[in-house]
Design an enzyme around this catalytic site. Structure first.
Site, PDB file in Angstrom:
ATOM      1  N   ALA A  82      23.199  52.028  29.021  1.00 28.42           N
ATOM      2  CA  ALA A  82      24.042  52.907  28.205  1.00 28.42           C
ATOM      3  C   ALA A  82      23.820  52.645  26.721  1.00 28.42           C
ATOM      4  O   ALA A  82      23.650  53.581  25.927  1.00 28.42           O
ATOM      5  CB  ALA A  82      25.519  52.706  28.560  1.00 28.42           C
ATOM      6  N   TYR A  83      23.825  51.379  26.340  1.00 28.12           N
ATOM      7  CA  TYR A  83      23.671  51.028  24.928  1.00 28.12           C
ATOM      8  C   TYR A  83      22.291  51.433  24.416  1.00 28.12           C
ATOM      9  O   TYR A  83      22.164  52.013  23.335  1.00 28.12           O
ATOM     10  CB  TYR A  83      23.893  49.532  24.743  1.00 28.12           C
ATOM     11  CG  TYR A  83      24.031  49.108  23.302  1.00 28.12           C
ATOM     12  CD1 TYR A  83      25.205  49.376  22.607  1.00 28.12           C
ATOM     13  CD2 TYR A  83      23.005  48.449  22.641  1.00 28.12           C
ATOM     14  CE1 TYR A  83      25.347  48.990  21.284  1.00 28.12           C
ATOM     15  CE2 TYR A  83      23.139  48.066  21.323  1.00 28.12           C
ATOM     16  CZ  TYR A  83      24.310  48.340  20.638  1.00 28.12           C
ATOM     17  OH  TYR A  83      24.441  47.959  19.324  1.00 28.12           O
ATOM     18  N   CYS A  84      21.261  51.154  25.200  1.00 26.30           N
ATOM     19  CA  CYS A  84      19.906  51.505  24.774  1.00 26.30           C
ATOM     20  C   CYS A  84      19.741  53.024  24.650  1.00 26.30           C
ATOM     21  O   CYS A  84      19.131  53.509  23.690  1.00 26.30           O
ATOM     22  CB  CYS A  84      18.876  50.947  25.763  1.00 26.30           C
ATOM     23  SG  CYS A  84      18.732  49.146  25.737  1.00 26.30           S
TER      24      CYS A  84
END
Length: 299
Positions: free
Chosen positions: A152-154
């Site tokens: 999700a963060y990437c």
């Protein structure tokens, strides 16, 4: 070298209650800027603003609420008369395997980090066009080197990087400069929160140097402030990130070879503890969850 002055400039920083945003607000103020802080935690915002001089102001707003951000932009303009710099910094994170992640938490990371950044740009660009100002989008090493257990963060940070690069060409003829800021693991509440997860901490410890260590916040933010003063296209909070940028096409190939070997060793522990990492990490994540819960009760 002497620090570059930002005297006479008005800077807006989102995600300014803690971490990079709070430290950056203090640093910009120390260089002469008048700062407006935007975030979700009134007490933390007020405390940070108090350390930024008597001209500093703070505004409680969710970056995914375009109406609220537009209201903030109007209030900042009414207070200062102009906006020269906007730093789209607000961000949250989850960790762990994609299939083990909570779908709502996953979507919230994309919503805050990516759509929150686009809403920030939409709300403040008119003022930046008027001042021929500068928008800095905070991305991450995660945009250069997407890693397992951070999907999700990437995805969100790769998205904001692409958004900023695309936007740059659209607004350049209107006098606005757009930059992208990159940070590796930096000593913030988010990273400390992530490190509370023993399995994720061990996984990160086995990443290749220099990506496997946590870097001090102060020097990283000073480098970001230097980039803001220069209105740089790329701003690197850790100097070595510039080198990663040059070889970024090869980084996913290297990670693709290393990750399966590393994951095999921790797979049982990941499965056993999957239920412990379904929420947002760190104090900022907790603040976002609390704010959303309060809005649901209010509605």
């Amino acid at each position: 070298m002497p620090k570059q002055s930002l005297a006479g400039q008005v800077a807006v920083v989102t995600g300014a209650a803690r971490g990079v945003g709070a430290e950056l607000a203090r640093t910009l103020a120390a260089r002469g800027a008048q700062v407006a802080l935007v975030g979700l935690e009134p007490e933390e915002l007020e405390r940070t603003a108090a350390g930024c001089g008597t001209s500093a102001t703070w505004y409680e707003a969710d970056v995914t609420d375009l109406g609220a951000l537009r209201s903030v932009a109007e209030r900042v303009l009414a207070r200062y008369g102009r906006i020269d710099v906007v730093v789209a910094n607000a961000g949250i994170a989850i960790g762990g395997g994609f299939l083990d992640s909570d779908p709502d938490a996953f979507s919230r990371v994309i919503e805050v980090n990516l759509l929150g950044s686009t809403s920030t740009a939409r709300a403040f660009l008119p003022a930046l066009i008027a001042s021929r100002g500068y928008l800095l989008q905070i991305a991450s090493l995660a945009a250069i080197a997407p890693a397992p257990l951070m999907t999700a963060y990437c995805a969100s940070k790769s998205g904001v990087e692409a958004f900023a690069h695309a936007l740059r060409g659209e607004v350049a003829n209107q006098g606005v400069r757009v930059g992208v800021g990159y940070l590796s693991w930096t000593d913030t509440d988010m990273v400390r929160g992530a490190d509370e997860d023993e399995v994720m901490r061990d996984m990160r410890a086995h990443l290749p140097w220099p990506t496997n260590r946590t870097y001090p916040l102060g020097p990283a933010v000073e480098r970001i402030a230097d980039g803001i003063a220069r209105r740089s296209v790329h701003v690197y909070a850790q100097a070595w990130l510039r080198g990663y940028q040059l070889v970024r096409g090869q980084v996913p190939l290297v990670l693709g070879r290393l990750a399966p070997w590393q994951l095999r060793g921790i797979e049982p522990r990941l499965r056993e503890t999957a239920a412990n990492r379904r929420g947002l990490v760190g104090l900022g994540g907790a603040a976002d969850e609390a704010a959303r819960a309060a809005r649901k009760v209010g509605s």
